[in-house]
Design an enzyme around this catalytic site. Structure first.
Site, mmCIF file in Angstrom:
data_model
loop_
_atom_site.group_PDB
_atom_site.id
_atom_site.type_symbol
_atom_site.label_atom_id
_atom_site.label_comp_id
_atom_site.label_asym_id
_atom_site.label_seq_id
_atom_site.Cartn_x
_atom_site.Cartn_y
_atom_site.Cartn_z
ATOM 1 N N SER A 143 -1.813 -1.821 7.040
ATOM 2 C CA SER A 143 -0.670 -1.066 7.558
ATOM 3 C C SER A 143 -0.515 -1.343 9.044
ATOM 4 O O SER A 143 -1.505 -1.608 9.745
ATOM 5 C CB SER A 143 -0.904 0.435 7.356
ATOM 6 O OG SER A 143 0.073 1.188 8.055
ATOM 7 N N TYR A 157 -6.096 7.824 8.212
ATOM 8 C CA TYR A 157 -5.402 6.779 7.441
ATOM 9 C C TYR A 157 -5.416 5.455 8.210
ATOM 10 O O TYR A 157 -5.738 4.390 7.655
ATOM 11 C CB TYR A 157 -3.964 7.227 7.162
ATOM 12 C CG TYR A 157 -3.087 6.169 6.529
ATOM 13 C CD1 TYR A 157 -3.114 5.939 5.157
ATOM 14 C CD2 TYR A 157 -2.225 5.396 7.316
ATOM 15 C CE1 TYR A 157 -2.307 4.965 4.584
ATOM 16 C CE2 TYR A 157 -1.424 4.425 6.746
ATOM 17 C CZ TYR A 157 -1.460 4.211 5.378
ATOM 18 O OH TYR A 157 -0.667 3.238 4.815
HETATM 19 P P1 NAP Z 1 3.163 5.316 -3.076
HETATM 20 O O1 NAP Z 1 4.610 5.159 -3.354
HETATM 21 O O2 NAP Z 1 2.659 6.642 -2.624
HETATM 22 O O3 NAP Z 1 2.343 4.860 -4.379
HETATM 23 C C1 NAP Z 1 0.958 4.978 -4.377
HETATM 24 C C2 NAP Z 1 0.408 4.438 -5.667
HETATM 25 O O4 NAP Z 1 -1.030 4.509 -5.605
HETATM 26 C C3 NAP Z 1 0.832 5.223 -6.888
HETATM 27 O O5 NAP Z 1 1.027 4.316 -7.948
HETATM 28 C C4 NAP Z 1 -0.369 6.120 -7.174
HETATM 29 O O6 NAP Z 1 -0.501 6.463 -8.554
HETATM 30 C C5 NAP Z 1 -1.496 5.182 -6.768
HETATM 31 N N1 NAP Z 1 -2.753 5.847 -6.452
HETATM 32 C C6 NAP Z 1 -2.991 6.850 -5.573
HETATM 33 N N2 NAP Z 1 -4.297 7.178 -5.583
HETATM 34 C C7 NAP Z 1 -4.895 6.360 -6.474
HETATM 35 C C8 NAP Z 1 -6.220 6.204 -6.944
HETATM 36 N N3 NAP Z 1 -7.218 6.981 -6.479
HETATM 37 N N4 NAP Z 1 -6.486 5.270 -7.885
HETATM 38 C C9 NAP Z 1 -5.481 4.491 -8.376
HETATM 39 N N5 NAP Z 1 -4.209 4.587 -7.980
HETATM 40 C C10 NAP Z 1 -3.918 5.508 -7.038
HETATM 41 O O7 NAP Z 1 2.652 4.252 -1.964
HETATM 42 P P2 NAP Z 1 3.384 2.969 -1.299
HETATM 43 O O8 NAP Z 1 4.206 3.454 -0.162
HETATM 44 O O9 NAP Z 1 3.983 2.121 -2.343
HETATM 45 O O10 NAP Z 1 2.103 2.260 -0.640
HETATM 46 C C11 NAP Z 1 1.368 1.257 -1.312
HETATM 47 C C12 NAP Z 1 0.328 0.714 -0.332
HETATM 48 O O11 NAP Z 1 0.988 0.236 0.846
HETATM 49 C C13 NAP Z 1 -0.691 1.739 0.143
HETATM 50 O O12 NAP Z 1 -1.965 1.139 0.268
HETATM 51 C C14 NAP Z 1 -0.166 2.150 1.511
HETATM 52 O O13 NAP Z 1 -1.183 2.646 2.354
HETATM 53 C C15 NAP Z 1 0.418 0.837 1.982
HETATM 54 N N6 NAP Z 1 1.432 1.017 3.033
HETATM 55 C C16 NAP Z 1 2.581 1.697 2.761
HETATM 56 C C17 NAP Z 1 3.518 1.882 3.790
HETATM 57 C C18 NAP Z 1 4.809 2.623 3.596
HETATM 58 O O14 NAP Z 1 5.512 2.903 4.592
HETATM 59 N N7 NAP Z 1 5.194 2.972 2.370
HETATM 60 C C19 NAP Z 1 3.246 1.361 5.064
HETATM 61 C C20 NAP Z 1 2.062 0.679 5.284
HETATM 62 C C21 NAP Z 1 1.166 0.512 4.260
HETATM 63 P P3 NAP Z 1 -0.228 7.972 -9.057
HETATM 64 O O15 NAP Z 1 1.198 8.290 -8.718
HETATM 65 O O16 NAP Z 1 -0.513 7.935 -10.509
HETATM 66 O O17 NAP Z 1 -1.198 8.838 -8.274
#
Ligand code: NAP
Length: 252
Positions: A143, A157
């Site tokens: 991130s 985080y």
């Molecule tokens: P998101 O929409 O919140 O989706 C998170 C996913 O992770 C969901 O499918 C959730 O499944 C799953 N998950 C959560 N806890 C888990 C666990 N213990 N074991 C297995 N699966 C789990 O997140 P996103 O925004 O797409 O982010 C994806 C990645 O990108 C993350 O690593 C995040 O830190 C990184 N990231 C995101 C952003 C942003 O702005 N969105 C920025 C920088 C980095 P359930 O719904 O079933 O719990």
């Protein structure tokens, strides 16, 4: 058995779901992991199948070893694992470090960091040429927060993503001679549900005027970078961390 398998942790929504869709279009058999929301994961799988692709869903908490083993057994049943995307991640409500509980800090590290270690270990045991594997690629999700630090909001985080950066570089060197490339994508502010899950449904809209491009990124823009890093087009890239942050992670 369907051929080349891509396992996407946290593939039920957001960046993971977009990655699963693009992976299926690229010809991978996709294993869509989720932790709690079976309905969302099954909807991703159904959509992929409707378009002629191959996908299965699997529930597993990436921070629990037994769950991870069962998840990789499900991948084995689909074919040869070629790509692991360590995408599952969590993000909590804003808090100063002085008010953070150990339980909160542990949860962030268990899922964002330890989960990536556990999944990478299971993937390497299958992919490593020295173990009879055919090589492969691991793509981690870091991130912009790893560089910016998220002071006053989510230093826990940000620190997990700093750990993912080091993990990416170290593991890349460790397994480079074993036919496995390890890279990472560094998103900025991406319009997904993670912000609402951290208690801030308006975070993306609130931040947009101050983003360098005056817009957030989309999950698909991040997924495209993941697919490229996983592909043979990136055959000489390992240890690389690719910014997909619209300029947010450029330090002054
Ligand atoms: P998101 O929409 O919140 O989706 C998170 C996913 O992770 C969901 O499918 C959730 O499944 C799953 N998950 C959560 N806890 C888990 C666990 N213990 N074991 C297995 N699966 C789990 O997140 P996103 O925004 O797409 O982010 C994806 C990645 O990108 C993350 O690593 C995040 O830190 C990184 N990231 C995101 C952003 C942003 O702005 N969105 C920025 C920088 C980095 P359930 O719904 O079933 O719990």
């Amino acid at each position: 058995m369907h051929g080349n398998v891509m396992l996407v942790t946290g593939g039920s929504r957001g960046i993971g779901a977009a990655t699963a869709h693009l992976a299926a279009q690229a010809g991978y058999a996709v294993l869509v992991n989720y932790a709690a929301d079976a309905r969302a994961a099954d909807a991703v799988v159904a959509d992929i199948r409707r378009r002629g692709g191959t996908a299965e869903s699997v529930r597993a908490d990436v921070s629990i070893e037994a769950d991870v083993e069962a998840m990789f057994a499900a991948a084995d049943a689909m074919g040869r694992l070629r790509v692991l995307v360590n995408n599952a991640g969590v993000f909590d409500q804003p808090s100063p470090v002085a008010e953070m509980s150990l339980a909160r800090i542990e949860r962030n590290f268990r899922i964002n960091v330890f989960g990536s270690f556990l999944c990478a270990g299971a993937a390497i045991r299958r992919m490593a040429v020295s173990r009879g594997g055919a090589g492969g690629a691991i793509v981690n999700l870091t991130s912009a927060a790893a560089k910016l630090g998220a002071g006053g909001e989510n230093v826990d985080y940000a620190a997990t993503k700093g750990a993912v950066d080091s993990f990416t570089v170290g593991l890349a060197r460790e397994v480079a001679a074993d036919g496995i490339r390890v890279t990472a994508v560094r998103p900025g502010i991406i319009d997904t549900e993670i912000h609402a899950s951290g208690g801030r449904p308006d975070r993306v809209a609130d931040m947009t005027p101050n983003l360098p491009m005056r817009r957030p990124g989309t999950a698909e823009e991040v997924a495209r970078a993941i697919l490229w890093l996983a592909s043979d087009d990136a055959a000489y890239s390992t240890g690389a961390i690719l910014d997909v942050s619209g300029g947010r992670s450029i330090l002054p």
